[in-house]
Motif scaffolding. Structure first.
Motif, PDB file in Angstrom:
ATOM      1  N   LEU A 180       0.845  -1.200   0.000  1.00  0.00           N
ATOM      2  CA  LEU A 180       0.000   0.000   0.000  1.00  0.00           C
ATOM      3  C   LEU A 180       0.878   1.246   0.000  1.00  0.00           C
ATOM      4  O   LEU A 180       1.750   1.405   0.867  1.00  0.00           O
ATOM      5  N   ASP A 181       0.625   2.100  -0.968  1.00  0.00           N
ATOM      6  CA  ASP A 181       1.392   3.339  -1.066  1.00  0.00           C
ATOM      7  C   ASP A 181       0.512   4.376  -1.749  1.00  0.00           C
ATOM      8  O   ASP A 181      -0.155   4.064  -2.754  1.00  0.00           O
ATOM      9  N   GLY A 202       3.362   0.525   5.175  1.00  0.00           N
ATOM     10  CA  GLY A 202       4.651   1.102   5.559  1.00  0.00           C
ATOM     11  C   GLY A 202       4.641   1.750   6.933  1.00  0.00           C
ATOM     12  O   GLY A 202       3.608   1.857   7.601  1.00  0.00           O
ATOM     13  N   ARG A 254       6.838   7.243   9.356  1.00  0.00           N
ATOM     14  CA  ARG A 254       7.608   8.304   8.682  1.00  0.00           C
ATOM     15  C   ARG A 254       8.132   7.857   7.326  1.00  0.00           C
ATOM     16  O   ARG A 254       7.978   8.537   6.322  1.00  0.00           O
ATOM     17  N   GLY A 274       7.474   5.183   5.422  1.00  0.00           N
ATOM     18  CA  GLY A 274       6.659   4.455   4.444  1.00  0.00           C
ATOM     19  C   GLY A 274       7.241   3.070   4.193  1.00  0.00           C
ATOM     20  O   GLY A 274       7.803   2.443   5.088  1.00  0.00           O
ATOM     21  N   LEU A 326      -4.956   3.752  -1.909  1.00  0.00           N
ATOM     22  CA  LEU A 326      -6.334   4.052  -1.506  1.00  0.00           C
ATOM     23  C   LEU A 326      -6.599   5.489  -1.933  1.00  0.00           C
ATOM     24  O   LEU A 326      -5.789   6.383  -1.643  1.00  0.00           O
ATOM     25  N   MET A 345      -7.536   9.253  -2.199  1.00  0.00           N
ATOM     26  CA  MET A 345      -7.670  10.319  -1.204  1.00  0.00           C
ATOM     27  C   MET A 345      -8.011  11.626  -1.925  1.00  0.00           C
ATOM     28  O   MET A 345      -7.620  11.837  -3.078  1.00  0.00           O
ATOM     29  N   LEU A 390      -2.724   8.520   4.749  1.00  0.00           N
ATOM     30  CA  LEU A 390      -3.530   8.031   5.865  1.00  0.00           C
ATOM     31  C   LEU A 390      -2.599   7.523   6.968  1.00  0.00           C
ATOM     32  O   LEU A 390      -1.476   7.099   6.682  1.00  0.00           O
TER      33      LEU A 390
HETATM   34  C1  LIG Z   1       1.688   7.496   7.436  1.00  0.00           C
HETATM   35  S1  LIG Z   1       1.873   6.586   5.985  1.00  0.00           S
HETATM   36  C2  LIG Z   1       3.581   6.879   5.542  1.00  0.00           C
HETATM   37  C3  LIG Z   1       3.844   8.212   4.997  1.00  0.00           C
HETATM   38  C4  LIG Z   1       5.189   8.307   4.404  1.00  0.00           C
HETATM   39  N1  LIG Z   1       5.692   9.613   4.615  1.00  0.00           N
HETATM   40  C5  LIG Z   1       5.104   7.998   2.928  1.00  0.00           C
HETATM   41  O1  LIG Z   1       5.267   8.932   2.156  1.00  0.00           O
HETATM   42  O2  LIG Z   1       4.902   6.865   2.528  1.00  0.00           O
HETATM   43  C6  LIG Z   1       1.974   4.930   6.519  1.00  0.00           C
HETATM   44  C7  LIG Z   1       1.613   3.905   5.496  1.00  0.00           C
HETATM   45  O3  LIG Z   1       0.200   3.891   5.312  1.00  0.00           O
HETATM   46  C8  LIG Z   1      -0.093   3.463   3.986  1.00  0.00           C
HETATM   47  N2  LIG Z   1      -0.880   4.503   3.335  1.00  0.00           N
HETATM   48  C9  LIG Z   1      -1.159   5.729   3.788  1.00  0.00           C
HETATM   49  N3  LIG Z   1      -1.946   6.380   2.920  1.00  0.00           N
HETATM   50  C10 LIG Z   1      -2.171   5.538   1.889  1.00  0.00           C
HETATM   51  C11 LIG Z   1      -2.916   5.612   0.677  1.00  0.00           C
HETATM   52  N4  LIG Z   1      -3.639   6.697   0.338  1.00  0.00           N
HETATM   53  N5  LIG Z   1      -2.922   4.548  -0.142  1.00  0.00           N
HETATM   54  C12 LIG Z   1      -2.263   3.427   0.176  1.00  0.00           C
HETATM   55  N6  LIG Z   1      -1.528   3.299   1.306  1.00  0.00           N
HETATM   56  C13 LIG Z   1      -1.497   4.332   2.147  1.00  0.00           C
HETATM   57  C14 LIG Z   1       1.234   3.232   3.278  1.00  0.00           C
HETATM   58  O4  LIG Z   1       1.575   1.875   3.347  1.00  0.00           O
HETATM   59  C15 LIG Z   1       2.191   4.073   4.110  1.00  0.00           C
HETATM   60  O5  LIG Z   1       3.500   3.617   4.005  1.00  0.00           O
END
Ligand SMILES: C[S@@+](CC[C@H](N)C(=O)[O-])C[C@H]1O[C@@H](n2cnc3c(N)ncnc32)[C@H](O)[C@@H]1O
Length: 237
Positions: free
Chosen positions: A158-159, A177, A180, A182, A197, A199, A206
């Motif tokens: 998920l990214d 991830g 911080r 990811g 996902l 947004m 998220l």
């Molecule tokens: C707080 S986020 C990490 C943010 C980090 N700075 C980055 O840029 O990846 C934590 C994890 O939640 C998942 N995640 C957050 N938002 C997402 C999205 N819109 N779609 C898919 N995965 C998401 C990803 O796996 C991400 O690594």
């Protein structure tokens, strides 16, 4: 399945005790309550199904938790088979740092019917703060540490910059991830697909447990559209 070393886990509060009693009653060794009658009143109000089990083990004594209930349980045997084979998605947390986030991910994984939660990195999935965040739902599904090499099956990483979110196969490995950093380079290299996902514009990401929640419920709700699917809505409190 492999025998983990015998470890006693502290169950902090009524909800942790309740979930351990409900899912693995044989593992609960001791329950301490400030007042048996108050603890039974909590059972009657919130979880009548565990009333008799609690009554059989409860001993009055000093309890720090505000619910007046705490306990001890044996840690379940570690079921590592879910790393290789499963009939519901496995959640793989890529080096989470915040115990509360890992706990929240375990809690929603239990609710959505995931096959288990595995952690890469150094955070102990059985750390008391992780258990607290999961409300004791570690006792509802396998929770363990692993290495990336041990994991088999289609890996969906998920990214937020990934491709549009697909329908997930039941044996998916859902990798999320860390707060911080990811996803790690190694995890991305292992991924069969990197998926996002959707947004609203301007939102960067998220919270990791929220991402686990959205992805698992996309899978679960899609399954419920299948005729004859088990809605699994029997809430016991
Ligand atoms: C707080 S986020 C990490 C943010 C980090 N700075 C980055 O840029 O990846 C934590 C994890 O939640 C998942 N995640 C957050 N938002 C997402 C999205 N819109 N779609 C898919 N995965 C998401 C990803 O796996 C991400 O690594």
């Amino acid at each position: 399945m492999r025998q983990a070393e015998l470890v006693i886990v502290v169950l902090e509060g009524f909800h942790a005790v309740k979930h351990a009693l409900r899912f693995t009653p044989a593992l609960v060794r001791r329950i301490t309550v400030t007042s048996v009658s108050s603890a039974l009143a909590l059972c009657d109000a919130l979880a009548p199904d565990v009333r008799e089990l609690l009554l059989a083990l409860a001993v009055e004594g000093p309890v720090e938790h505000p619910t007046g209930v705490q306990g001890e349980a044996d840690r379940p045997l570690e079921d590592r088979s879910i790393l290789r084979q499963r009939s519901a998605p496995l959640v793989l947390l890529d080096d989470p740092r915040h115990p509360g986030n890992a706990g929240a991910a375990i809690r929603v994984a239990a609710a959505a019917g995931a096959s288990g939660v595995a952690l890469l990195g150094t955070l102990d999935p059985w750390h008391p703060a992780v258990l607290r965040g999961a409300a004791g739902l570690h006792f509802a599904l396998p929770v363990l540490s692993c290495s990336l090499m041990e994991v088999a099956g289609p890996v969906f990483a998920l990214d937020a910059d990934g491709e549009p979110f697909p329908s997930l196969p039941d044996d998916a490995v859902l990798v999320v991830g860390s707060e911080r950093a990811g996803l790690s380079v190694d995890t991305l290299a292992r991924a069969d697909r990197v998926v996002a996902l959707p947004m609203r514009a301007g939102v960067s990401s998220l919270n990791l447990a929220t991402a686990v929640s959205a992805a698992l419920y996309a899978w679960r709700l899609a399954g419920l559209r299948t005729p004859g699917a088990d809605a699994g809505t029997a809430r016991l409190g």
